[in-house]
Design a protein around this motif. Structure first.
Motif, short mmCIF file in Angstrom:
data_model
loop_
_atom_site.label_atom_id
_atom_site.label_comp_id
_atom_site.label_asym_id
_atom_site.label_seq_id
_atom_site.Cartn_x
_atom_site.Cartn_y
_atom_site.Cartn_z
N TRP A 90 0.85 -1.18 0.00
CA TRP A 90 0.00 0.00 0.00
C TRP A 90 0.89 1.23 0.00
O TRP A 90 1.80 1.34 0.81
N GLU A 91 0.62 2.16 -0.92
CA GLU A 91 1.36 3.42 -0.97
C GLU A 91 0.89 4.35 0.15
O GLU A 91 -0.07 4.06 0.85
N GLU A 92 1.55 5.51 0.26
CA GLU A 92 1.17 6.50 1.27
C GLU A 92 -0.24 7.03 0.99
O GLU A 92 -0.71 7.03 -0.14
N GLN A 102 0.55 11.07 -7.56
CA GLN A 102 1.28 9.93 -7.01
C GLN A 102 1.40 8.81 -8.03
O GLN A 102 0.45 8.49 -8.74
N THR A 103 2.60 8.24 -8.10
CA THR A 103 2.80 7.01 -8.86
C THR A 103 3.22 5.92 -7.88
O THR A 103 3.75 6.21 -6.81
N CYS A 104 2.99 4.68 -8.28
CA CYS A 104 3.47 3.57 -7.47
C CYS A 104 4.99 3.63 -7.41
O CYS A 104 5.65 3.76 -8.45
N SER A 105 5.54 3.54 -6.22
CA SER A 105 7.00 3.52 -6.08
C SER A 105 7.55 2.19 -6.58
O SER A 105 6.79 1.26 -6.87
N TRP A 126 -7.20 8.73 -0.30
CA TRP A 126 -6.96 7.62 -1.23
C TRP A 126 -5.61 6.98 -0.99
O TRP A 126 -4.65 7.65 -0.62
N GLN A 127 -5.56 5.69 -1.27
CA GLN A 127 -4.32 4.92 -1.22
C GLN A 127 -4.32 3.94 -2.38
O GLN A 127 -5.34 3.31 -2.68
N ILE A 166 -1.82 1.25 -15.61
CA ILE A 166 -1.98 2.41 -14.74
C ILE A 166 -0.90 2.36 -13.67
O ILE A 166 -0.77 1.35 -12.96
N ARG A 167 -0.12 3.44 -13.57
CA ARG A 167 0.96 3.50 -12.57
C ARG A 167 0.65 4.49 -11.47
O ARG A 167 1.37 4.56 -10.47
N GLY A 168 -0.40 5.29 -11.63
CA GLY A 168 -0.73 6.28 -10.61
C GLY A 168 -1.75 7.25 -11.15
O GLY A 168 -2.43 6.98 -12.15
#
Length: 199
Positions: A90-92, A102-105, A126-127, A166-168
């Motif tokens: 889970w991202e921030e 935001q993009t996925c790290s 959102w996350q 989709i990356r973010g």
């Protein structure tokens, strides 16, 4: 004369269809009976099955239900060339009432969403749930148009091209309409391991 043209072009059309026919995702199955993943003013957690990624997002807006939205997502398996996900996380959290990008790290792809509604702001935080596939890297990235086209409208975003992921997202928030517009960050992924990663 018409039969001669048909005889010349029919093999070309057949070859083109054979090469490119699989690159359209087609209609999406949003789950059982097209049900929503949330009810108004409630939190939700949606994750694609293992090895699948988000390929479509659908939403309807209701001003009288706290300026909130119902959400639904469609998943499809990632290309076989990516292999199996090596890790997911889970991202921030992206806070309610603010604009964010935001993009996925770690070169991850979006495989789920988590959201919580805040009545004091009439918005959601959102996350992203992200999954990494080996050491694949993004390239040929672009932003979609705004979804929905105008605040308060229904939203139906679909990936029509295979091998784009989709990356973010980046979102804008209207304090007047109490709604959000999304632009999704879409990329292709390398079919080979690469030596770098985004952070």
């Amino acid at each position: 004369m018409d039969l001669v043209l048909l005889w010349v072009f029919l093999p070309l059309v057949t070859v083109a269809w054979g090469q490119y026919g699989d690159y359209y995702y087609g209609p999406y199955n949003y789950g059982d009976n097209d049900e929503w993943v949330n009810v108004y003013r409630q939190g939700f957690n949606f994750q694609c099955p293992h090895g699948q990624v988000i390929v479509a997002v659908r939403s309807v807006f209701s001003k009288k239900e706290g300026s909130d939205r119902l959400w639904n997502y469609a998943c499809m398996p990632a290309a076989q060339s990516l292999g199996e996900p090596t890790e997911c996380w889970w991202e921030e959290i992206n806070r309610a009432g603010t604009e964010w990008y935001q993009t996925c790290s770690n070169n991850g792809l979006v495989a789920g969403f988590q959201s919580q509604y805040f009545p004091s702001v009439l918005d959601r935080e959102w996350q992203f749930y992200c999954c990494r596939y080996s050491r694949r890297c993004p390239y040929s990235c672009w932003l979609t148009t705004e979804h929905p086209g105008h605040y308060g409208e229904d939203m139906d975003m679909m990936m029509y091209t295979y091998d784009y992921y989709i990356r973010g997202a980046t979102t804008t928030f209207s304090a007047v309409d109490r709604d959000r517009q999304w632009k999704f960050i879409v990329c292709r992924m390398t079919e080979y391991d690469c030596p770098f990663q985004n952070v």
